[in-house]
Write an enzyme that holds these catalytic residues in place. Sequence first.
Site, PDB file in Angstrom:
ATOM      1  N   LYS A 144       0.668   5.880 -12.062  1.00  0.00           N
ATOM      2  CA  LYS A 144       2.100   5.738 -12.382  1.00  0.00           C
ATOM      3  C   LYS A 144       2.325   5.887 -13.880  1.00  0.00           C
ATOM      4  O   LYS A 144       3.273   6.552 -14.321  1.00  0.00           O
ATOM      5  CB  LYS A 144       2.612   4.374 -11.897  1.00  0.00           C
ATOM      6  CG  LYS A 144       2.565   4.219 -10.376  1.00  0.00           C
ATOM      7  CD  LYS A 144       2.719   2.760  -9.926  1.00  0.00           C
ATOM      8  CE  LYS A 144       2.302   2.615  -8.458  1.00  0.00           C
ATOM      9  NZ  LYS A 144       2.134   1.200  -8.040  1.00  0.00           N
ATOM     10  N   THR A 198      -3.915   2.332  -8.899  1.00  0.00           N
ATOM     11  CA  THR A 198      -2.778   3.216  -8.621  1.00  0.00           C
ATOM     12  C   THR A 198      -1.759   3.093  -9.743  1.00  0.00           C
ATOM     13  O   THR A 198      -1.025   4.038 -10.032  1.00  0.00           O
ATOM     14  CB  THR A 198      -2.115   2.880  -7.269  1.00  0.00           C
ATOM     15  OG1 THR A 198      -1.956   1.459  -7.165  1.00  0.00           O
ATOM     16  CG2 THR A 198      -2.965   3.375  -6.112  1.00  0.00           C
TER      17      THR A 198
HETATM   18  C1  26V Z   1      -8.796  -8.886  -0.193  1.00  0.00           C
HETATM   19  C2  26V Z   1      -8.836 -10.016   0.574  1.00  0.00           C
HETATM   20  C3  26V Z   1     -10.110 -10.697   0.765  1.00  0.00           C
HETATM   21  C4  26V Z   1     -10.096 -11.532   1.977  1.00  0.00           C
HETATM   22  C5  26V Z   1      -8.888 -12.402   2.061  1.00  0.00           C
HETATM   23  C6  26V Z   1      -7.611 -11.657   1.996  1.00  0.00           C
HETATM   24  C7  26V Z   1      -7.651 -10.483   1.123  1.00  0.00           C
HETATM   25  C8  26V Z   1      -6.472  -9.828   0.866  1.00  0.00           C
HETATM   26  C9  26V Z   1      -6.451  -8.718   0.085  1.00  0.00           C
HETATM   27  C10 26V Z   1      -7.616  -8.241  -0.423  1.00  0.00           C
HETATM   28  C11 26V Z   1      -7.466  -7.016  -1.248  1.00  0.00           C
HETATM   29  C12 26V Z   1      -8.702  -6.349  -1.617  1.00  0.00           C
HETATM   30  C13 26V Z   1      -8.637  -4.940  -1.805  1.00  0.00           C
HETATM   31  C14 26V Z   1      -7.633  -4.321  -2.740  1.00  0.00           C
HETATM   32  O1  26V Z   1      -6.499  -4.682  -2.943  1.00  0.00           O
HETATM   33  N1  26V Z   1      -8.114  -3.274  -3.290  1.00  0.00           N
HETATM   34  C15 26V Z   1      -7.365  -2.421  -4.170  1.00  0.00           C
HETATM   35  O2  26V Z   1      -6.906  -1.326  -3.381  1.00  0.00           O
HETATM   36  C16 26V Z   1      -6.160  -0.402  -4.147  1.00  0.00           C
HETATM   37  C17 26V Z   1      -5.641   0.650  -3.190  1.00  0.00           C
HETATM   38  O3  26V Z   1      -6.679   1.386  -2.658  1.00  0.00           O
HETATM   39  C18 26V Z   1      -7.031   0.191  -5.225  1.00  0.00           C
HETATM   40  O4  26V Z   1      -6.256   1.064  -5.999  1.00  0.00           O
HETATM   41  C19 26V Z   1      -7.604  -0.908  -6.122  1.00  0.00           C
HETATM   42  O5  26V Z   1      -8.506  -0.373  -7.035  1.00  0.00           O
HETATM   43  C20 26V Z   1      -8.292  -1.944  -5.262  1.00  0.00           C
HETATM   44  O6  26V Z   1      -8.682  -3.066  -6.043  1.00  0.00           O
END
Ligand code: 26V
Length: 794
Positions: free
Chosen positions: A644, A640
Site C-alpha cells: 500500500k 501487505t
Molecule cells: C494467528 C493466530 C494464532 C492462533 C490463535 C488465533 C490466531 C489468529 C490470527 C493469527 C494470524 C497469523 C497469521 C497472519 O496474520 N499472518 C499475516 O498474514 C498476512 C497475509 O498473508 C501477511 O501479509 C503477514 O506477513 C502475516 O504476518
Amino acid sequence: MTHAPSAQDLREKILYHLTHTQGRGPEFATVFDWRLAVSFAVRDLMVGPWVDAIRAARDQGAKRVYYLSMEFLIGRILGDAIINLRLEPAMGEALTQLGLDEQEILDNEPDAALGNGGLGRLAACFMESLSSLRCPAFGYGIRYEHGLFRQSFENGQQVERPEDWLNQPHPWEFVRIDYSYRIGFKGHVETVDGRAVWQPGESVIARAYDTPVIGWGGDWANSLRLWGAHPTTLLDLPRFNAGDYTAAAEPEALARTLSRVLYPDDTTESGKELRLKQEYFLTSAALQDILRRFLAEHGDLDLLPQKVAIQLNDTHPAIAGPELIRLLMDDHGLPFARARDLARATLNYTNHTLLPEALERWSTWLMGRILPRHMQIIQMIDDDHRDTTNRPAHVGIVHNDQVHMGELAFIMSGKVNGVSALHTDLVRDTVFADLHKLHPGRIVNQTNGVTPRRWLRMSNPSLTRLLDDTIGTGWTSDLDQLKGLEAHADDAGFRDSLRAAKRANKIWLSNGLLADLGVKADPDAIFDVQIKRMHEYKRQLLNILEAIALWQRIHDDPNGNWAPRVKIFGGKAAPGYWLAKSVIHLINDVAATINSDPVTSKFLQIAYPSNYNVSMAEDLIPAADLSEQISTAGKEASGTGNMKFTMNGALTIGTLDGANVEIRELVGPENFFLFGLTADEAAAEKARHGHARAAIEASEDLKVALQLIAEGRFGRAESYYSLLDRTWNDDPFLVASDFDAYFATQRKVDRAFADTADWDRMAALNIARSGFFSSDRTIRGYMRDIWDTQAITA
Ligand code: 26V
C-alpha cells in the site's frame, strides 16, 4: 451500470430513506440518521447487480469459490461502495445540496474490525477483487458482536476496551432466517447398522447474515456471509415459570457466546475451548451451506470438485477436512476413500505464518471431547496417510497427544500456498519440508496483493486526480497501467504535481496529529511511518531505539544539518503479549521526552495515535514519505501494508523479508533502502552464542540508547528491565545485530530526502512499478493455479 444516477436522483433517494427508513424529517436528523439514509440509498444501487450476479452464477451452473476465514477486516463500507459504484462526483454534489459534510458522514460509520491484522485485511481485499473480476464467490466468516478491542493509552500503556460496532443498526446486512444450520458439539458416537452416528451433547443454530460486496464498476457483487450464533431454544420455560428469569435466559446467552467476540491474539495459540468451538461453528455452517447449494444445483456428489473450490485462510478452518468427510460418509453414505478424495480435490490451504508459536495445535483430549466424531476421522486420515505414503515416523497429524492443524490442512488439501516468493520457499524448506517431499507440486506461491480501489482511488484522492490526469483512469482495474508514469518521472512538472499531492495529504494528517495528540508535525519533514500489529519480530523496538540514538546525535550537534523527521507509529498488542506492550509503553515514554525537548524538537517528533485501524491506515498511508518494513528476515510471511505504501509513493526502508523482496526487485534496488541480515544470515547469527551482547558492545549509538532507557530518562527504568534484559542477553529477533546497518541506512534516507528532485523521481518510479501488487493479480493467480475457475463474462 446502465445509467449513472445524477446528484438529483441521489438527493431524492437519500431524502426518501431519511423519511421512510429512518423515520426522521431533515430538520430533526442527526449525522447518524443522514449516514444511514445515505447508506440505504447506496445499498439500493448494489442490490440489483447482486441479485443478478447470484442468478447468473446459478443459471450457468458455474463453479463457486468459497473463502473460509475466521477474520474479515473490512473497515468502513460506505466510501468504498460510493467509489466502486462510481457515484462521484454526483454524491458529493448531492450531499452539498443537502447541506451535509461528506467527510463527516463517512467518518460516522464504525469500522467493521472483524480481524486482527494482515490475514483478515487480505481476506477483505480478496472479496473486493473477486467481485471486481466477476468471479462467483462467497466469503464465509463469523458475525462477531465485538470486533478487535479498542485501544487507548493510560500513562503511555495500552488499555483495552470492548469494541461495539453492532450496538447500532448495521445498514449493509441482510439476515437470512431461512438459512440456518444446526451445529453440534460434544456428546458421543454410536454405531447404528455399521454406520457411525454422532449424537451431539450440545447444539446451536448458525444463522446467515449477508453483506453484498460490490466490485469496481458496480455490475457484480458477491456475498460475504457471516454466521451469527443463536440458541436452539430461546427460553428455558420451566425455569421462567418458576421465577428464575436469569437462569431461564441462559440457553440464549450461552449460544450467543460463540459469535460474541473476536479472539484478539494473533501471536500465540492458547488452545482455548471457545476458540475451537468458534472454528468448528464457522466451518460446519459453511460446509452445510455449500453442500445444500451444490446438491440443489447438481445432485451428483462426484461433481463436487468441478463445481466447488474451498480456500482455507490459514489453519483456523482446517477442521473442514474431517467435517467434509463426516458429512459425505455419515450423512450421504460414501465410503471413506471416496469421501477423502472428494474432500482433497475440493479443499486448499493458505499458510500465513511460520512462527512456531502461532501454529495451531489442539490436544487430542480437547478435540475428542468437543468433536468426538472428528477426532475419530482425524485418526483415520492420519492412519490412511501413513499407510499410503510410507512416510517417516516423525511426520503426521497426531503427535504427543496433539492434533497438528497445519499437517491436517496440508494432507487434506489439493493445493497449499504461501503468500510471497520467499515465504513459499521457506514453507517448502522448513515447516512442510517432509510433506513437500511426499507431495511435490502441492505447494505453490501466490504473492499477496491489495485492492487499488480502497487503497489508492478511495484513500488518496489527490494522487488519484494526478494519475487520472496523467495516464487516464484505466489503472483502477488494470494496475499495470501505472507503468505509464515511468515516462513522466523525469518531467519536473509532473514531479512537482506529485510532491504537491503528497504535501496536501501531509498537511491533512499534520492537522489531525496536532488536534488529537498535540504533536507538531512539519509537513516538510520526512513522514516516517510504521503501522502494523505490535510484535517482536516486526521490530518496532529497532525503530524507537534508532529514534533515541538520533536524538542523541542531534544533541551532540544541535546546529547540524539534520533532516527533520516525524516518526509515526500505529498498532495494537495482543492483550496478553506483555513484551509487545512494554514496547508500546517505551514508544510513548520516549515520545513524551523527545517531543518536548526544545533543542531537538524542530528535527524530531514522535506520534503514536491510539486505536490504529483500517480507517486510520487510510489517512496515514497517503501521507507517508517513508515506509518502515523492518522485520527480522525470514519472519514476515508477506506484509501487505508494504504494498500500500509503495503504490502511494512512499519509499521503503526494509529488510529482505516477505514481499519486500519482490517490491525491491520490481521498483529497482536503487529506489529502495535495503539493510540488514538475510534470512540465512539471520538464522546463522541467532545460533551464534552471545550475538546480542557482542553487537551492542560494538555499537556506540545502540549502547547509549539502551543506557538512557536503563537510567530512566524516559520514565521509570524498572518498567523496561525485562525488555533491556532480553535485548542484552537473548534478542531472538536480532535488533542489536541489525542496529548499525539500520541507523546508517536511515542517514542515507536523510540525504536522499534532501534532494527533492531525486526523491520525487524515486517515488514516481515506486508508484509506476507497483502494479504487480494489485489483489486482482493475486486472485487471477488463485483462479488459474488453485481453483481452476473462470469469471462470468458480462
Ligand atoms: C494467528 C493466530 C494464532 C492462533 C490463535 C488465533 C490466531 C489468529 C490470527 C493469527 C494470524 C497469523 C497469521 C497472519 O496474520 N499472518 C499475516 O498474514 C498476512 C497475509 O498473508 C501477511 O501479509 C503477514 O506477513 C502475516 O504476518
